[in-house]
Design an enzyme around this catalytic site. Structure first.
Site, PDB file in Angstrom:
ATOM      1  N   TYR A   3      49.263  53.305  56.457  1.00 47.41           N
ATOM      2  CA  TYR A   3      48.137  53.944  57.143  1.00 47.41           C
ATOM      3  C   TYR A   3      46.988  52.977  57.427  1.00 47.41           C
ATOM      4  O   TYR A   3      46.259  53.155  58.395  1.00 47.41           O
ATOM      5  CB  TYR A   3      47.602  55.097  56.280  1.00 47.41           C
ATOM      6  CG  TYR A   3      48.397  56.368  56.420  1.00 47.41           C
ATOM      7  CD1 TYR A   3      48.077  57.288  57.413  1.00 47.41           C
ATOM      8  CD2 TYR A   3      49.468  56.644  55.579  1.00 47.41           C
ATOM      9  CE1 TYR A   3      48.804  58.458  57.553  1.00 47.41           C
ATOM     10  CE2 TYR A   3      50.200  57.819  55.714  1.00 47.41           C
ATOM     11  CZ  TYR A   3      49.857  58.722  56.699  1.00 47.41           C
ATOM     12  OH  TYR A   3      50.577  59.881  56.839  1.00 47.41           O
ATOM     13  N   THR A  75      48.107  52.296  46.095  1.00 47.24           N
ATOM     14  CA  THR A  75      47.811  52.261  44.658  1.00 47.24           C
ATOM     15  C   THR A  75      47.799  53.714  44.185  1.00 47.24           C
ATOM     16  O   THR A  75      46.739  54.316  44.014  1.00 47.24           O
ATOM     17  CB  THR A  75      46.444  51.601  44.375  1.00 47.24           C
ATOM     18  OG1 THR A  75      45.474  52.130  45.290  1.00 47.24           O
ATOM     19  CG2 THR A  75      46.496  50.106  44.544  1.00 47.24           C
ATOM     20  N   ARG A 143      37.517  51.528  54.937  1.00 41.36           N
ATOM     21  CA  ARG A 143      36.652  52.710  54.871  1.00 41.36           C
ATOM     22  C   ARG A 143      36.976  53.730  55.956  1.00 41.36           C
ATOM     23  O   ARG A 143      36.159  54.596  56.233  1.00 41.36           O
ATOM     24  CB  ARG A 143      35.203  52.275  55.097  1.00 41.36           C
ATOM     25  CG  ARG A 143      34.612  51.551  53.949  1.00 41.36           C
ATOM     26  CD  ARG A 143      33.238  51.095  54.309  1.00 41.36           C
ATOM     27  NE  ARG A 143      32.379  51.094  53.139  1.00 41.36           N
ATOM     28  CZ  ARG A 143      31.139  50.638  53.142  1.00 41.36           C
ATOM     29  NH1 ARG A 143      30.612  50.150  54.255  1.00 41.36           N
ATOM     30  NH2 ARG A 143      30.422  50.649  52.054  1.00 41.36           N
ATOM     31  N   VAL A 144      38.121  53.607  56.564  1.00 41.75           N
ATOM     32  CA  VAL A 144      38.374  54.414  57.760  1.00 41.75           C
ATOM     33  C   VAL A 144      38.844  55.823  57.439  1.00 41.75           C
ATOM     34  O   VAL A 144      39.502  56.051  56.435  1.00 41.75           O
ATOM     35  CB  VAL A 144      39.420  53.729  58.669  1.00 41.75           C
ATOM     36  CG1 VAL A 144      38.828  52.483  59.273  1.00 41.75           C
ATOM     37  CG2 VAL A 144      40.682  53.408  57.889  1.00 41.75           C
ATOM     38  N   LYS A 195      33.868  50.888  46.665  1.00 42.17           N
ATOM     39  CA  LYS A 195      34.937  51.677  47.297  1.00 42.17           C
ATOM     40  C   LYS A 195      35.220  52.949  46.502  1.00 42.17           C
ATOM     41  O   LYS A 195      35.298  54.053  47.049  1.00 42.17           O
ATOM     42  CB  LYS A 195      36.211  50.832  47.401  1.00 42.17           C
ATOM     43  CG  LYS A 195      37.451  51.602  47.771  1.00 42.17           C
ATOM     44  CD  LYS A 195      37.381  52.114  49.184  1.00 42.17           C
ATOM     45  CE  LYS A 195      38.424  53.167  49.459  1.00 42.17           C
ATOM     46  NZ  LYS A 195      38.387  53.666  50.816  1.00 42.17           N
ATOM     47  N   ASN A 199      34.192  57.383  47.622  1.00 47.05           N
ATOM     48  CA  ASN A 199      35.036  58.580  47.618  1.00 47.05           C
ATOM     49  C   ASN A 199      34.668  59.529  46.481  1.00 47.05           C
ATOM     50  O   ASN A 199      34.778  60.747  46.622  1.00 47.05           O
ATOM     51  CB  ASN A 199      36.513  58.179  47.543  1.00 47.05           C
ATOM     52  CG  ASN A 199      37.005  57.689  48.896  1.00 47.05           C
ATOM     53  OD1 ASN A 199      36.377  57.956  49.927  1.00 47.05           O
ATOM     54  ND2 ASN A 199      38.096  56.959  48.913  1.00 47.05           N
ATOM     55  N   HIS A 233      17.058  72.199  54.773  1.00 46.30           N
ATOM     56  CA  HIS A 233      16.109  71.327  54.079  1.00 46.30           C
ATOM     57  C   HIS A 233      16.429  69.878  54.464  1.00 46.30           C
ATOM     58  O   HIS A 233      17.599  69.492  54.479  1.00 46.30           O
ATOM     59  CB  HIS A 233      16.264  71.533  52.562  1.00 46.30           C
ATOM     60  CG  HIS A 233      15.258  70.776  51.745  1.00 46.30           C
ATOM     61  ND1 HIS A 233      15.250  69.400  51.678  1.00 46.30           N
ATOM     62  CD2 HIS A 233      14.239  71.205  50.971  1.00 46.30           C
ATOM     63  CE1 HIS A 233      14.264  69.016  50.899  1.00 46.30           C
ATOM     64  NE2 HIS A 233      13.618  70.091  50.461  1.00 46.30           N
ATOM     65  N   GLY A 246      42.269  67.304  49.042  1.00 40.53           N
ATOM     66  CA  GLY A 246      43.562  66.625  49.128  1.00 40.53           C
ATOM     67  C   GLY A 246      43.419  65.222  49.672  1.00 40.53           C
ATOM     68  O   GLY A 246      42.330  64.660  49.725  1.00 40.53           O
ATOM     69  N   CYS A 249      42.909  59.775  48.784  1.00 44.74           N
ATOM     70  CA  CYS A 249      41.701  59.005  48.426  1.00 44.74           C
ATOM     71  C   CYS A 249      40.814  59.786  47.469  1.00 44.74           C
ATOM     72  O   CYS A 249      40.665  59.415  46.316  1.00 44.74           O
ATOM     73  CB  CYS A 249      40.930  58.668  49.690  1.00 44.74           C
ATOM     74  SG  CYS A 249      41.963  57.823  50.888  1.00 44.74           S
ATOM     75  N   ARG A 313      49.784  64.626  51.900  1.00 45.09           N
ATOM     76  CA  ARG A 313      49.622  64.091  50.552  1.00 45.09           C
ATOM     77  C   ARG A 313      48.518  64.830  49.776  1.00 45.09           C
ATOM     78  O   ARG A 313      47.412  64.981  50.264  1.00 45.09           O
ATOM     79  CB  ARG A 313      49.301  62.591  50.611  1.00 45.09           C
ATOM     80  CG  ARG A 313      50.544  61.774  50.944  1.00 45.09           C
ATOM     81  CD  ARG A 313      50.239  60.325  51.094  1.00 45.09           C
ATOM     82  NE  ARG A 313      49.348  60.062  52.211  1.00 45.09           N
ATOM     83  CZ  ARG A 313      48.920  58.842  52.528  1.00 45.09           C
ATOM     84  NH1 ARG A 313      49.268  57.821  51.804  1.00 45.09           N
ATOM     85  NH2 ARG A 313      48.134  58.672  53.573  1.00 45.09           N
TER      86      ARG A 313
END
Ligand code: SAJ
Length: 409
Positions: A3, A75, A143-144, A195, A199, A233, A246, A249, A313
């Site tokens: 990906y 990973t 970071r996409v 990183k 997330n 606000h 889901g 990441c 996933r």
């Protein structure tokens, strides 16, 4: 060539670099060399076709000599919620014999803090070359967001952690050829934690909204209204609650922080567990709506981990489906992006046939204009449960349905 690796290789090829895209999967390699891709990502296939035709991108089953080596392998997380670094280890090992003085090695895979220095560096040095003296090494996380990968690869800011200043600066020069955003230089550990924290920030914020949803349900308050008005606000941005989190990441990366500092990661851990418990909460809601009558038929529209993607996933909807099936409910699903799931149907109407309850599981654009009248005629019952706040209550009720919305009791 997954990906992230494939779009990254493609971008470098687009900007004139000669790229060898390595993958252990022969099918992936053969497809790329024909200009074809097997993942769903807007605009990617056209670009791949073009760079392969120009000879700038060649896929291969094994590495070759190069100036720069970028490692972009999965990973995943193991059952005990610790990171599985075996792909990073084997990918790094696979380049040892091709390394020569002056080469640059970059790890992109999301990894626990310390991986670049404590896992990748020692393996590279098995080659006899010394990192810092002969080889430049660093960490540059992607970071996409799936669905906008090409745009974000080019436009997002990047953080690069170098094993030393020179490594960071040389890696910046490489990435600058494809990135229009700013590039910030730091050390490897800082970049690794950035990183993970990006997330985690999102996961924790979603958990906060999911907790709010539970509170609202108990107090008989509409969570969507609370969020809409609170977000007026200027310094508040409550995220979107729902059936859980889901993808590969958000549902995974926080565990890499917990793995390193379990005693200190209390907010992170309870957020993760709360988000993981949401499919069960939705299950209980369904059970209540159907008064635990397991002879009822349920239709679910959308099963991917989020809208407008084919990626399943860690999908919370799959977890919900498993639970429903385990409890003997009769479940049928339809997802425009998925063709081969064990209980999927080829059309919305086929999935709705004789159904008692229709659940809007994923807010795919495809479901924006549902043929509600036809669905109503096909179904046995008249219940719709919207777990995304996606359908128009009035429209749904106009077609004779009873509209139920998760988080509004
Ligand atoms: N979700 C909610 N509520 C929200 C937002 C998302 O329940 O308010 C759910 C989604 O439905 C989905 C999950 O969270 O199930 C994750 O979706 P996402 O769109 O937030 O993120 P991903 O996993 O597709 O991509 C993320 C991105 N990270 C951030 O936005 C901080 C992306 O930029 C990263 O590159 C990617 O993770 C990654 O590879 O790490």
């Amino acid at each position: 060539m997954g990906y992230i690796g494939l779009p990254t290789a493609t971008m470098f090829s687009c900007y004139g670099h000669k790229v060898i895209g390595v993958d252990v999967n022969e099918k992936v390699v053969n497809n790329i060399n024909k200009g074809k891709i097997i993942i769903e990502e807007p605009n990617l296939e056209e670009l791949v076709e073009d760079v392969v035709k120009k000879g700038n991108l060649i896929a291969s089953i094994s590495p070759k000599e190069s100036d720069v080596f970028i490692i972009s392998v999965p990973t995943p997380i193991k059952d005990d919620k610790t990171s599985d670094m075996s792909y990073v280890i084997s990918a790094t090992k696979s380049i040892i014999k091709y390394l020569k003085e002056g080469n640059i090695v970059v790890l992109e895979s999301t990894s626990p803090v310390g991986t670049t220095e404590e896992v990748v560096k020692p393996i590279i040095e098995e080659s006899g070359l010394k990192v810092g003296r002969d080889i430049m090494l660093g960490y540059c996380p992607e970071r996409v967001i799936p669905g906008k990968i090409i745009y974000e690869l080019k436009n997002n800011d990047r953080v690069i952690g170098g094993i030393d200043k020179k490594s960071a600066e040389e890696i910046r020069k490489i990435y600058k050829t494809i990135v229009d955003g700013n590039i910030y230089l730091t050390d490897c550990k800082t970049a690794e934690l950035c990183k993970l924290m990006e997330n985690t920030y999102r996961d924790v914020n979603i958990a906060l909204s999911n907790e709010l949803l539970l509170i609202c349900d108990k107090l008989n308050i509409n969570v969507w209204e609370v969020i809409e008005y609170s977000n007026k606000h200027p310094r508040v941005n409550l995220h979107t609650p729902g059936p859980g989190v889901g993808g590969h990441c958000l549902a995974v990366d926080p565990w890499f922080i917990i793995e390193k500092e379990p005693e200190l990661s209390n907010i992170i851990k309870s957020s993760r567990l709360l988000n993981d418990s949401m499919p069960e909460y939705v299950y209980n809601k369904i059970d209540k709506i159907l008064q635990k009558d397991k002879s009822k038929k349920i239709t679910i529209l959308g099963i991917t981990y989020k809208a407008n993607t084919d990626d399943m996933r860690e999908s919370p909807i799959i977890k919900l489906i498993d639970k429903l099936l385990k409890n003997n409910y009769n479940v049928k699903v339809f997802d425009p992006y998925i063709k081969d799931f064990q209980i999927n149907c080829q059309s919305i109407l086929e999935a709705c046939k004789d159904s008692d309850l229709l659940i809007l599981g994923v807010n795919h654009d495809y479901f924006k204009n549902l043929p509600l009248d036809e669905i109503k005629t096909t179904m046995k019952g008249n219940l719709i449960l919207d777990i995304r706040n996606f359908l128009d209550k009035e429209e749904v009720e106009k077609s004779g349905f009873i509209y139920k919305l998760l988080g509004s009791n």
